[in-house]
Design an enzyme around this catalytic site. Structure first.
Site, PDB file in Angstrom:
ATOM      1  N   GLU A   1      36.940  42.917  26.592  1.00 26.25           N
ATOM      2  CA  GLU A   1      35.579  43.483  26.573  1.00 26.25           C
ATOM      3  C   GLU A   1      35.004  43.459  25.157  1.00 26.25           C
ATOM      4  O   GLU A   1      33.821  43.193  24.951  1.00 26.25           O
ATOM      5  CB  GLU A   1      35.606  44.915  27.135  1.00 26.25           C
ATOM      6  CG  GLU A   1      35.895  44.922  28.627  1.00 26.25           C
ATOM      7  CD  GLU A   1      36.072  46.315  29.206  1.00 26.25           C
ATOM      8  OE1 GLU A   1      36.878  47.076  28.633  1.00 26.25           O
ATOM      9  OE2 GLU A   1      35.406  46.651  30.202  1.00 26.25           O
TER      10      GLU A   1
ATOM     11  N   GLU B   1      42.703  46.459  34.441  1.00 25.78           N
ATOM     12  CA  GLU B   1      42.538  47.902  34.700  1.00 25.78           C
ATOM     13  C   GLU B   1      42.877  48.288  36.132  1.00 25.78           C
ATOM     14  O   GLU B   1      43.375  49.384  36.395  1.00 25.78           O
ATOM     15  CB  GLU B   1      41.103  48.332  34.382  1.00 25.78           C
ATOM     16  CG  GLU B   1      40.775  48.392  32.900  1.00 25.78           C
ATOM     17  CD  GLU B   1      40.443  47.038  32.277  1.00 25.78           C
ATOM     18  OE1 GLU B   1      40.580  46.000  32.966  1.00 25.78           O
ATOM     19  OE2 GLU B   1      40.052  47.014  31.099  1.00 25.78           O
TER      20      GLU B   1
END
Ligand code: NAI
Length: 702
Positions: free
Chosen positions: A105, A125
């Site tokens: 990210e 995640e």
């Protein structure tokens, strides 16, 4: 602060420095922002390269910070990414080795990205019950296309950088570097080449659409629903990405954040985070330091080529380690090799194994009838009959034959490893390696630490377990070790439930609805009820006062051993594995109740599940207190990887923690008052009673 700042002429280099994987904890985030300001304030700097030192670009968020104030303390990851994205000077991410979760990210917030080949790229995640929470669900679809991005987000799987760079139309990587070694130089040159280009490209400004729009998302949702039973996060990944195709970027980001936070407190997310930490914790042994030297294991010998010997051998062949199997008779060796061959051939047929790999693995397998041929093996694993007399002869022979320093392991499931070690002059080299059946499939390996087992032997076996892709958990010496000692209490309770009014199918259904892969009776039929029968004959003769239900013995007396005899707790049609409720078994149980003078009663599914799960928990509390298991999370790993305990519940100990130990004890006291149950059975273990009284938990729940 965990980021270094340096310059090469007009290019600034920000290098994350938070070993081992440059986790994005508070000090790393502060380091990035600080260095970025420095670059902005220096008029001679025209562009910035962001990279990571050592073994990773960045492995992502610091999981230890989750749920603590540090995780949200400014600058949080979102604001770090925003600062980079809004930088008036171009920022180039130089990605290598690992860019995962928050690390990816972060790279997506940069204006340009250059990658070294071989880097593992992922948004994992979902594996800890979450969705990416720092823009991953909004930015990755913009650079990869909705479909490939959603696949990555929902699976959490890592993909190599060169593979992603080859996707048509991808904008994830602006350039591939020639190698990890040249990456930084190439990134600096690239930064220089784009230093004056304006406007600065931002991922947020790219379009985010799927050509089939909502129809695609409906399809994706159906697929994901089928695969994500019991886990909410995968569907939330679809929601977040779909929202990104409909909303303005900042709104999509906000929506992602809300979904992320709503997942953070779910029991499923807690369970997965707990197991993530438990897996790592299991490989640490308090008094065996990480830097304990390990012995080299370049060859393995396996004694006994039966069910377990064959499966155990396959683990090492799969890892490229040569194995020599030893038996008493050539026929037994031939049978063992044929079974291994058949297993691999089935994998080749299914396309799971290439012919080439199959040939390689079989070439690593040799056999012998003579101990002389195995004397140079670095590790020998004994998997002969479960009789102390037989083990004694084998270990005496091994002691005489094996080279000094060889590790002598036993796969015994019930015998005393200290006694086995005492058959040798080198008890420090003896250890239990308790594999689970089928040994080539089951993840769990209980590493049984004898009183004299050397620390480097333990360290070696733990490292080896990783190599053969097992989850190793250390157990002390006791009857049944961690897993089977607990399951005995569970089986006893299952028997009491039948006596009091349940049918086998009612118990199985309740436990399976709770999430177990299989209820106790279907499991018995699969494993063979005669195994437990043989153990009970031995055990309950030794402990005549221990109450247990005779129903399982009566079943075996009827010749109903399970699937292998076509009948067990259930009936089976020839060649099929479907469990069909059996009238004969119902009659046997009813007759048995009559003999005991029991009037059957209706028992709720909740009571069934609680009696079975709490019987595991209470025994585990004894096991922890005795030091057989070092910690509650080890017990959870054993049950998740070896006994089909539902993963979304995080293991029996985390389940008990979340139920509340006070409530567990209270419920057990209620069970103790049932005259048909066993009051002694429900006596809370001292550790459980203590923790409940103090308002504590077994695990420190994140
Ligand atoms: P098995 O009966 O399938 O195989 C045992 C093999 O050992 C036979 O092929 C036999 O010929 C050979 N053998 C016996 N004495 C020998 C000797 N003196 N020298 C060389 N070979 C000899 O038994 P299985 O199921 O493979 O069990 C082996 C061990 O693994 C036992 O200690 C058992 O408790 C343990 N174990 C079994 C599990 C299971 O689910 N079957 C699970 C975990 C451990």
């Amino acid at each position: 602060m965990s980021a270094d700042y340096s310059t090469q002429g007009d290019i600034a280099i920000i290098s994350l420095n938070n070993p081992p994987v440059n986790g994005l904890g508070l000090s790393t985030r502060l380091g990035i922002v600080h260095a970025l300001h420095q670059a902005m304030d220096d008029a001679s700097i025209k562009a910035v390269v962001l990279t990571g030192q050592g073994k990773a670009f960045s492995g992502g968020a610091d999981i230890k910070e989750f749920g603590t104030p540090k995780a949200v303390q400014d600058p949080n990851l979102l604001s770090v990414i925003l600062a980079i994205e809004n930088s008036p000077k171009p920022v180039v991410a130089a990605v290598h080795t690992v860019a995962m979760g928050g690390g990816l990210e972060l790279a997506l917030g940069c204006h340009y990205r250059i990658a070294a080949p071989g880097a593992s790229i992922a948004l994992p995640e979902v594996k800890i019950g979450l969705i990416p929470g720092a823009g991953g669900t909004q930015r990755l679809p913009r650079v990869l296309g909705v479909e490939p991005a959603l696949n990555m987000i929902v699976s959490g799987e890592a993909i190599k950088s060169e593979m992603l760079a080859s996707l048509p139309g991808q904008k994830l990587f602006d350039k591939m570097a020639a190698s990890r070694e040249t990456l930084l130089d190439e990134a600096v040159a690239y930064a220089r080449s784009v230093a004056d280009a304006r406007p600065l490209p931002r991922v947020r400004d790219l379009p985010c659409k799927h050509p089939q729009g909502d129809a695609y998302f409906q399809f994706a949702r159906n697929m994901v629903k089928g695969m994500s039973k019991n886990f909410p996060a995968p569907l939330k990944c679809v929601d977040a990405v779909q929202a990104g195709t409909k909303m303005a970027f900042d709104k999509g980001l906000l929506n992602e954040r809300e979904l992320f936070l709503s997942l953070l407190t779910t029991p499923e997310c807690r369970a997965l985070r707990h197991l993530f930490a438990a897996q790592r914790a299991a490989s640490k042994i308090a008094d065996v330091p990480d830097d304990t030297p390990v012995r080299t294991i370049a060859s393995v010998a396996v004694i006994g080529a039966g069910t377990m010997g064959g499966g155990i051998s396959m683990n090492f062949l799969n890892a490229g380690i040569p194995v020599r199997m030893l038996e008493m008779k050539q026929e037994a060796l031939d049978r063992g090799v044929a079974t291994i061959r058949k297993n691999y051939e089935a994998q080749v047929k299914k396309g799971k194994l290439t012919q080439e790999k199959y040939d390689q693995r079989m070439a690593l397998l040799t056999t012998t009838l003579s101990y002389d041929d195995i004397r140079n093996a670095d590790l020998v694993i004994e998997a002969v009959f479960e009789e102390m007399g037989v083990k004694e002869k084998v270990f005496q022979q091994l002691d005489k034959t094996m080279k000094p320093g060889a590790i002598l392991a036993s796969n015994t499931s019930t015998l005393d490893v200290n006694t086995i070690a005492s058959f040798t002059q080198r008890p420090q080299d003896v250890v239990g390696m308790h594999f689970f059946s089928p040994a080539n499939v089951m993840k769990l390996l209980e590493v049984v630490r004898g009183a004299k087992t050397a620390k480097d032997v333990l360290a070696t076996v733990m490292a080896l377990a990783k190599k053969i892709k097992k989850t190793a958990v250390v157990s002390g010496v006791c009857d049944g070790f961690i897993g089977n000692r607990m399951i005995e209490q569970y089986s006893r309770q299952a028997g009491f439930l039948l006596e009091e009014g349940c049918t086998p199918q009612q118990v199985d259904k309740a436990v399976e609805a709770f999430g177990f892969a299989m209820g106790p009776f279907r499991m018995g039929d699969l494993a063979g009820n005669d195994i437990g029968w043989a153990i009970r004959k031995r055990r309950y003769v030794e402990k005549p006062n221990l109450r247990y239900s005779k129903t399982a013995d009566l079943l075996c007396e009827m010749g109903r051993y399970g699937q292998k005899t076509g009948a067990g707790w259930y009936d089976y049609q020839p060649g099929k594995r479907d469990a069909i409720p059996s009238a004969a078994v119902d009659t046997m149980i009813a007759q048995h109740r009559k003999t005991l003078g029991v009037t059957p009663r209706q028992i709720s599914n909740d009571e069934i599940v609680q009696r079975l799960v709490f019987s595991l928990v209470n025994e585990a509390a004894h096991i922890i207190e005795e030091g057989i298991a070092a910690k509650a999370s080890d017990v959870d790993m054993v049950y998740i990887t070896g006994y089909g305990f539902p993963m979304h519940r995080g293991g029996p100990m985390l389940y008990a923690d979340q139920f509340g130990l006070f409530n567990v004890v209270h419920t057990m006291r209620r069970f103790a008052q049932n005259p048909l149950d066993d009051a002694n059975f429900w006596q809370p273990a001292p550790l459980l009673a203590r923790l409940a009284a103090e308002g504590k938990t077994f695990n420190n729940v994140l």
